[in-house]
Write a protein that holds these residues in place. Structure first.
Motif, PDB file in Angstrom:
ATOM      1  N   SER A 265      28.615  37.499  48.883  1.00  0.00           N
ATOM      2  CA  SER A 265      28.827  37.246  47.457  1.00  0.00           C
ATOM      3  C   SER A 265      27.534  37.305  46.661  1.00  0.00           C
ATOM      4  CB  SER A 265      29.489  35.876  47.260  1.00  0.00           C
ATOM      5  OG  SER A 265      30.748  35.841  47.874  1.00  0.00           O
ATOM      6  N   ILE A 266      26.504  36.604  47.141  1.00  0.00           N
ATOM      7  CA  ILE A 266      25.231  36.584  46.409  1.00  0.00           C
ATOM      8  C   ILE A 266      24.626  37.976  46.372  1.00  0.00           C
ATOM      9  CG2 ILE A 266      22.845  35.745  46.522  1.00  0.00           C
ATOM     10  CD1 ILE A 266      23.950  33.068  47.470  1.00  0.00           C
ATOM     11  N   THR A 267      24.673  38.670  47.512  1.00  0.00           N
ATOM     12  CA  THR A 267      24.107  40.015  47.580  1.00  0.00           C
ATOM     13  C   THR A 267      24.789  40.944  46.587  1.00  0.00           C
ATOM     14  OG1 THR A 267      23.367  39.850  49.858  1.00  0.00           O
ATOM     15  CG2 THR A 267      23.934  42.034  49.090  1.00  0.00           C
ATOM     16  N   THR A 268      26.112  40.911  46.520  1.00  0.00           N
ATOM     17  CA  THR A 268      26.852  41.788  45.609  1.00  0.00           C
ATOM     18  C   THR A 268      26.582  41.409  44.154  1.00  0.00           C
ATOM     19  OG1 THR A 268      28.578  42.056  47.284  1.00  0.00           O
ATOM     20  CG2 THR A 268      29.133  42.667  45.035  1.00  0.00           C
ATOM     21  N   ALA A 269      26.543  40.110  43.884  1.00  0.00           N
ATOM     22  CA  ALA A 269      26.256  39.667  42.517  1.00  0.00           C
ATOM     23  C   ALA A 269      24.856  40.100  42.078  1.00  0.00           C
ATOM     24  CB  ALA A 269      26.395  38.144  42.425  1.00  0.00           C
ATOM     25  N   GLU A 270      23.901  39.969  42.965  1.00  0.00           N
ATOM     26  CA  GLU A 270      22.534  40.390  42.631  1.00  0.00           C
ATOM     27  C   GLU A 270      22.466  41.891  42.387  1.00  0.00           C
ATOM     28  OE1 GLU A 270      19.935  39.016  45.721  1.00  0.00           O
ATOM     29  OE2 GLU A 270      19.895  36.948  44.965  1.00  0.00           O
TER      30      GLU A 270
ATOM     31  N   THR B 225      26.261  39.980  24.871  1.00  0.00           N
ATOM     32  CA  THR B 225      27.504  39.441  25.431  1.00  0.00           C
ATOM     33  C   THR B 225      27.878  40.230  26.674  1.00  0.00           C
ATOM     34  OG1 THR B 225      28.344  38.683  23.286  1.00  0.00           O
ATOM     35  CG2 THR B 225      29.964  39.049  25.023  1.00  0.00           C
ATOM     36  N   LEU B 226      28.035  39.498  27.773  1.00  0.00           N
ATOM     37  CA  LEU B 226      28.461  40.096  29.027  1.00  0.00           C
ATOM     38  C   LEU B 226      29.933  39.788  29.237  1.00  0.00           C
ATOM     39  CD1 LEU B 226      27.940  41.486  31.771  1.00  0.00           C
ATOM     40  CD2 LEU B 226      27.340  39.238  32.687  1.00  0.00           C
ATOM     41  N   GLY B 227      30.733  40.822  29.455  1.00  0.00           N
ATOM     42  CA  GLY B 227      32.157  40.644  29.702  1.00  0.00           C
ATOM     43  C   GLY B 227      32.471  40.787  31.180  1.00  0.00           C
ATOM     44  N   LEU B 228      32.996  39.734  31.772  1.00  0.00           N
ATOM     45  CA  LEU B 228      33.406  39.768  33.185  1.00  0.00           C
ATOM     46  C   LEU B 228      34.888  40.088  33.273  1.00  0.00           C
ATOM     47  CD1 LEU B 228      31.882  36.437  34.564  1.00  0.00           C
ATOM     48  CD2 LEU B 228      30.905  38.702  34.826  1.00  0.00           C
ATOM     49  N   ILE B 229      35.240  41.109  34.011  1.00  0.00           N
ATOM     50  CA  ILE B 229      36.632  41.333  34.356  1.00  0.00           C
ATOM     51  C   ILE B 229      36.781  40.831  35.788  1.00  0.00           C
ATOM     52  CG2 ILE B 229      38.460  43.043  34.704  1.00  0.00           C
ATOM     53  CD1 ILE B 229      37.216  44.723  32.526  1.00  0.00           C
ATOM     54  N   GLY B 230      37.243  39.595  35.898  1.00  0.00           N
ATOM     55  CA  GLY B 230      37.284  38.914  37.190  1.00  0.00           C
ATOM     56  C   GLY B 230      36.186  37.883  37.268  1.00  0.00           C
ATOM     57  N   ALA B 231      36.574  36.607  37.347  1.00  0.00           N
ATOM     58  CA  ALA B 231      35.584  35.516  37.378  1.00  0.00           C
ATOM     59  C   ALA B 231      35.770  34.661  38.615  1.00  0.00           C
ATOM     60  CB  ALA B 231      35.695  34.666  36.112  1.00  0.00           C
ATOM     61  N   GLY B 232      35.997  35.331  39.740  1.00  0.00           N
ATOM     62  CA  GLY B 232      36.111  34.613  41.005  1.00  0.00           C
ATOM     63  C   GLY B 232      34.744  34.277  41.552  1.00  0.00           C
TER      64      GLY B 232
ATOM     65  N   VAL C 221      27.546  36.071  39.095  1.00  0.00           N
ATOM     66  CA  VAL C 221      26.983  36.965  38.069  1.00  0.00           C
ATOM     67  C   VAL C 221      26.859  36.225  36.750  1.00  0.00           C
ATOM     68  CG1 VAL C 221      27.426  39.025  36.678  1.00  0.00           C
ATOM     69  CG2 VAL C 221      27.787  39.095  39.156  1.00  0.00           C
ATOM     70  N   ALA C 222      27.897  35.459  36.411  1.00  0.00           N
ATOM     71  CA  ALA C 222      27.854  34.704  35.149  1.00  0.00           C
ATOM     72  C   ALA C 222      26.699  33.717  35.144  1.00  0.00           C
ATOM     73  CB  ALA C 222      29.181  33.966  34.956  1.00  0.00           C
ATOM     74  N   ASP C 223      26.494  33.035  36.267  1.00  0.00           N
ATOM     75  CA  ASP C 223      25.407  32.065  36.366  1.00  0.00           C
ATOM     76  C   ASP C 223      24.048  32.736  36.161  1.00  0.00           C
ATOM     77  OD1 ASP C 223      24.424  29.318  37.213  1.00  0.00           O
ATOM     78  OD2 ASP C 223      23.483  30.567  38.753  1.00  0.00           O
ATOM     79  N   ARG C 224      23.864  33.898  36.804  1.00  0.00           N
ATOM     80  CA  ARG C 224      22.600  34.629  36.643  1.00  0.00           C
ATOM     81  C   ARG C 224      22.434  35.145  35.211  1.00  0.00           C
ATOM     82  NH1 ARG C 224      23.239  32.461  41.116  1.00  0.00           N
ATOM     83  NH2 ARG C 224      22.436  33.346  43.087  1.00  0.00           N
ATOM     84  N   ALA C 225      23.536  35.607  34.624  1.00  0.00           N
ATOM     85  CA  ALA C 225      23.470  36.142  33.262  1.00  0.00           C
ATOM     86  C   ALA C 225      23.121  35.049  32.258  1.00  0.00           C
ATOM     87  CB  ALA C 225      24.800  36.796  32.899  1.00  0.00           C
ATOM     88  N   LYS C 226      23.642  33.856  32.478  1.00  0.00           N
ATOM     89  CA  LYS C 226      23.296  32.751  31.578  1.00  0.00           C
ATOM     90  C   LYS C 226      21.809  32.421  31.682  1.00  0.00           C
ATOM     91  CE  LYS C 226      26.387  29.895  33.056  1.00  0.00           C
ATOM     92  NZ  LYS C 226      27.018  28.564  33.185  1.00  0.00           N
ATOM     93  N   GLY C 227      21.252  32.609  32.888  1.00  0.00           N
ATOM     94  CA  GLY C 227      19.813  32.421  33.040  1.00  0.00           C
ATOM     95  C   GLY C 227      19.007  33.434  32.245  1.00  0.00           C
TER      96      GLY C 227
END
Length: 525
Positions: A98-103, A142-149, A155-161
């Motif tokens: 998960s972390i690898t894919t999000a990064e 603004t970042l739009g996530l399609i899927g917030a699992g 990804v959202a957490d990193r984007a907020k950073g």
């Protein structure tokens, strides 16, 4: 000893886990379909990544197969309906990479925002085109996530950073969870209209296939940039090319494609598109994690019955498996008892869980009960495929939980409804862990389940027990245990007789001819 095939390249850590756990393992990668078909019937489990295809044909010949473990998230290469119908559990490892894919999604977003691949190629060519590459900031966008699992949330957490505002379209995201994650939950059209960057993190299903279609792309904010590290089929690639050519979409960064390996694609060669060859999970840490996880999960299931991250079965932890195991046995035996007494079509099954039984894994217990019920007439049914078989036959299944009301700490009742009658059976698990039958219809009794039993209904009048015992003795059928129950003196009565060995049909026929006997049936558990 269970035997597992590793059919795709996995970290050697997986092999070590299997061996340490006492599971025999073969590593045979790069098999053709024909080669796999020749050997797959030797294995109880198969560990794969994305290369090996576990098709309907493979499952059909894999008679010993109990579990398929996918080291990774996507299971597009496994025919889950066929596996479910065959009683094969399909697991994945949704959190190992998960972390690898999000990064990787964040890396592609940054590369896209600053045109890094094209700038890199230009600089290597000695062109020094400093004024050509004018990027955009992520700050304030603004970042739009399609899927917030799981991955989308990272990804959202990193984007907020990065000080981006995050909106998400996800039908399964609750308002409370969105607030907790600092995400604004929106509908898809709202996301398309507002997002400066769109990143996809949803499985490929009939509902999500082509979610970014030509129509959807036309609704996007002009100049949007799109990132996809999930599944290629989520985007209509021809429509994306047209949107890039028109300027509606400013750029796209893609790690996945509709057809893979993607050696030709209409988007290749477009300087607005950043491409990588499905690298979302390609880090040393992720490869190690998913290999360890899939080996642990397959081993746990084959050795202890624990089920983790299954797509077609409820999860049962190793600790929970020990607690719920006797109750699963009870549910299956109660179902088998009712199923063997039911000779007509079943309209509905109503299951009541009371007391301590109501606090256990209800889905697992229900699947066990259905498996026992249906197996009486369909031997191929098991816990995995029982709900599917019941649904296909139009059997309505309902479940009820309630606090302890009787003398038993835990209690399960299964009521089978047919066009002709309704029959209820109930049981409990004693402190010794042995399932007990405590009620048939409205008649209370106390009987253990045995491999071979005779079920007799009769009038409660003197002489019955003696005649039945004499008949069994005369026919050399040894009685191991004898349990009686009645609704009231002189009323209907039930006899459950545990016997050594199978009951010959001639003996059953003779029992049915005894005075006071209404019915007799041999039961097997």
């Amino acid at each position: 000893m269970p035997k597992v095939l590793i059919a795709d390249k996995l970290s050697t850590a997986a092999v070590n886990i299997f061996k340490m756990r006492g599971v025999e393992v073969d590593v045979k990668t790069g098999l053709t379909k024909e080669e796999l078909l020749k050997i797959v019937d030797q294995y109880d489990g198969i560990a794969i990544r994305s290369a090996t295809k576990i098709t309907k044909d493979v499952i059909a010949v894999a008679k010993k197969l109990k579990v398929v473990g996918r080291a990774g998230i996507g299971v597009d290469n496994v025919d889950i309906p066929a596996a479910t119908a065959a009683g094969v559990i399909v697991m994945n490892t949704p959190f190992g990479n998960s972390i690898t894919t999000a990064e990787h999604a964040i890396a592609l977003m940054m590369a896209l925002a600053r045109e890094l691949p094209a700038a890199n190629a230009s600089t290597h060519a000695g062109k020094w085109e400093k004024n050509r590459f004018m990027g955009v900031e992520l700050y304030g966008k603004t970042l739009g996530l399609i899927g917030a699992g799981n991955i989308g949330s990272i990804v959202a957490d990193r984007a907020k950073g990065l000080k981006m505002h995050v909106v998400a379209f996800d039908p399964y995201l609750s308002a409370e969870s969105a607030e907790e994650k600092g995400i604004e939950k929106v509908e898809l059209d709202d996301l398309l209209a507002r997002a400066d960057f769109i990143t996809l993190h949803t499985p490929l299903t009939p509902e999500t296939k082509g979610i970014l279609s030509a129509e959807a792309l036309a609704k996007t904010k002009k100049g949007v940039r799109i990132i996809n590290c999930a599944r290629g089929g989520l985007i209509d690639e021809a429509a994306l090319k047209a949107a890039l050519d028109s300027g509606q979409v400013a750029g796209a960064a893609l790690d996945v494609f509709a057809e893979e390996p993607a050696k030709a694609n209409p988007l290749f060669g477009n300087e607005k598109v950043v491409c990588t060859p499905h690298l979302g999970a390609s880090t040393e840490e992720a490869q190690e994690n998913v290999a360890l996880q899939v080996a642990e999960q397959i081993s746990d299931y084959l050795l202890t019955g624990a089920i983790v991250n299954a797509l077609n079965m409820p999860s049962i932890s190793a600790q929970e498996a020990q607690l719920v195991k006797p109750w699963i046995s009870l549910a299956e035996k109660l179902g088998a008892f009712a199923g063997q007494l039911t000779e007509t079509s079943i309209q509905a099954v109503e299951i009541l869980y009371e007391g301590s039984a109501a606090k256990l894994n209800q889905r697992a217990l229900t699947q066990a009960a259905l498996a026992g019920l249906l197996k009486a007439h369909m031997p191929e049914v098991n816990m995995v495929n029982a709900p599917l078989v019941a649904k296909e036959r139009g059997i309505k299944v309902s479940e009820t939980r309630r606090d302890q009301q009787g003398i038993y700490e835990g209690y399960i009742q299964i009521k089978v409804v047919t066009p002709e009658m309704t029959r209820a059976v109930a049981g409990t698990v004693f402190a010794d862990g042995h399932p007990r039958l405590i009620q048939v219809k409205d008649i209370k009794l106390d009987a253990e389940f045995a491999p071979n039993m005779i079920y007799v209904t009769n009038e409660d009048k003197p002489g019955f027990i003696g005649r039945l015992g004499t008949l069994l003795g005369d026919t050399k059928v040894n009685i191991a245990n004898f349990t009686l129950g009645r609704s009231a003196p002189g009323d209907d009565s039930i006899a459950l007789v545990q016997v050594d060995g199978e009951v010959p049909q001639a003996v059953l026929d003779a029992i049915r001819k005894l005075p006071l006997v209404k019915s007799a049936k041999a039961l097997k558990f």
